[in-house]
Structures are given as C-alpha cells and as structure tokens.
Design an enzyme around this catalytic site. Sequence first.
Site, mmCIF file in Angstrom:
data_model
loop_
_atom_site.group_PDB
_atom_site.id
_atom_site.type_symbol
_atom_site.label_atom_id
_atom_site.label_comp_id
_atom_site.label_asym_id
_atom_site.label_seq_id
_atom_site.Cartn_x
_atom_site.Cartn_y
_atom_site.Cartn_z
ATOM 1 N N CYS A 94 0.837 -1.195 0.000
ATOM 2 C CA CYS A 94 0.000 0.000 0.000
ATOM 3 C C CYS A 94 0.880 1.258 0.000
ATOM 4 O O CYS A 94 1.461 1.590 -1.028
ATOM 5 C CB CYS A 94 -1.002 -0.017 1.152
ATOM 6 S SG CYS A 94 -2.348 1.186 0.926
ATOM 7 N N HIS A 172 -3.732 -5.220 0.797
ATOM 8 C CA HIS A 172 -3.175 -5.537 2.113
ATOM 9 C C HIS A 172 -3.349 -7.020 2.454
ATOM 10 O O HIS A 172 -4.356 -7.403 3.052
ATOM 11 C CB HIS A 172 -3.900 -4.730 3.188
ATOM 12 C CG HIS A 172 -3.571 -3.280 3.221
ATOM 13 N ND1 HIS A 172 -2.491 -2.781 3.908
ATOM 14 C CD2 HIS A 172 -4.196 -2.202 2.669
ATOM 15 C CE1 HIS A 172 -2.451 -1.458 3.788
ATOM 16 N NE2 HIS A 172 -3.480 -1.085 3.032
ATOM 17 N N GLU A 174 -1.955 -8.435 4.831
ATOM 18 C CA GLU A 174 -1.843 -8.510 6.297
ATOM 19 C C GLU A 174 -3.131 -8.142 7.012
ATOM 20 O O GLU A 174 -3.260 -8.375 8.224
ATOM 21 C CB GLU A 174 -0.691 -7.620 6.780
ATOM 22 C CG GLU A 174 -0.975 -6.135 6.884
ATOM 23 C CD GLU A 174 -0.952 -5.383 5.557
ATOM 24 O OE1 GLU A 174 -0.896 -4.140 5.589
ATOM 25 O OE2 GLU A 174 -1.009 -6.025 4.472
#
Length: 225
Positions: A94, A172, A174
């Site tokens: 990002c 993302h 994560e």
Amino acid sequence: MKIGILAPGHAPEALRPAHGDYPDMFMRLLGEEGFTFRLWDVEAMEFPDSPSEAEGWLITGSRHGVYEGHAFIAPLEAFIRETYAAGVPMVGICFGHQIIAQALGGRVEKFGGGWAVGPTDYEIEGTPLTLNAWHQDQVLAPPEGARTVGHNPFCAHAALLYDGRAFTLQPHPEFDTPFIKGLMDTRAPGVVPEEHLAGARARMDVPVSSVTTARRIARFFKERS
C-alpha cells in the site's frame, strides 16, 4: 533471513490492543517462513544506517500520502534508492508500494475514481486473487524498470515487479476481516463515502488470499537472499 520492517505509520490506537500494529500483522503473516524481524519506526525518524542491516526490507502501510510533506518522506525515498542500487530485496504494501514507485521516478496521486475498501478481486501474476484493500491513492505511472504484474479495472498498477529487486502490492494481505471492520469504525467516518463502505460490507464473507500472498512474498525474499 533477517527482514527489516520500515513503518511509516501506525494502526489506529483503538485497534492495536486486539490486532497489534502494522509490523505485528506482517510478522504474523510471515511467521511460518523462518524469518527474523527488526523494526524501524520511520514515521518517528528512526532509520537504518545502511541497507546491509537486513537481508530484505518490507515497507508497511500508512494513513499518510506519499506526496505529503512529512519529514520522513525524503529520507525514506533516499533509503529506497540506496537499497535498490545495492540489490537488497524490498517488498512494499500500500503506502510501501506507492513510496517505492515514487522514490524511483513513478507518479502517485489521489485517484479520482474514489476508494477501494474491503475484499477486492485482482489478477496478480496471472492468478485471480481476492485481498483486502484500503486506499484512494494509487500508482498512476510506474517508474522505468517496473513491470505491472497485478491489476483490476479500478487499479491499473496493483502489483509491480522491479527487475527482481522489489515486489510491491497495493492491497493488504496482512489485513484480516476483523481489522477491516475496525478501520470502517475508526478511520472511515467522514472520509470514505458510505457507498464504498456498503459495498465492502456486502463482501465481508468472501475469503481472502492472504496465505497465498504471504508465500509469494516469502519466496521473493528467499530467492534473492
């Protein structure tokens, strides 16, 4: 293999007790890959002395824009260029995706098409993947030497590969579903239009490809160590 994590921002304070900060999320994501980690809080102007302090570098997300005038932006870009020249592998997610592009000569802007939020479909390296997104800024023009390897109709340069030296992603891997829901509660009000949030809520039960993406990131680091 030692991975240096550069954190140009932090998760909302209200969400950290349950989810940890952005580096914690990456350490969980890559926790089965045999890496060790060291963190530098670059938002607080903590920087490595040289690219050789780690065998690979990972730049996390941030609420900041890469084109904003924060004190850490210029030294982070300088470190990216030094690391790229040294051939030490980098991964950016990002904000990390965007700052690597900008540091190497690409163009990043606030996208006129609005926001991508929540489970979002991409084609990355020829494979359909669904990953959580949270962004309005985009890489609109990749730098010379970067090859676009991921995209969707909303984001033309969702993944970039730089001559084997860097691999970067706009989405993302994560972020899990509970954290995305938390962002909707803490960061979205007054910022993200309700129609984008409604679309994300409607897809919250869609499985995301975080494990697959974690393996790809790990493979990128290990192949270049």
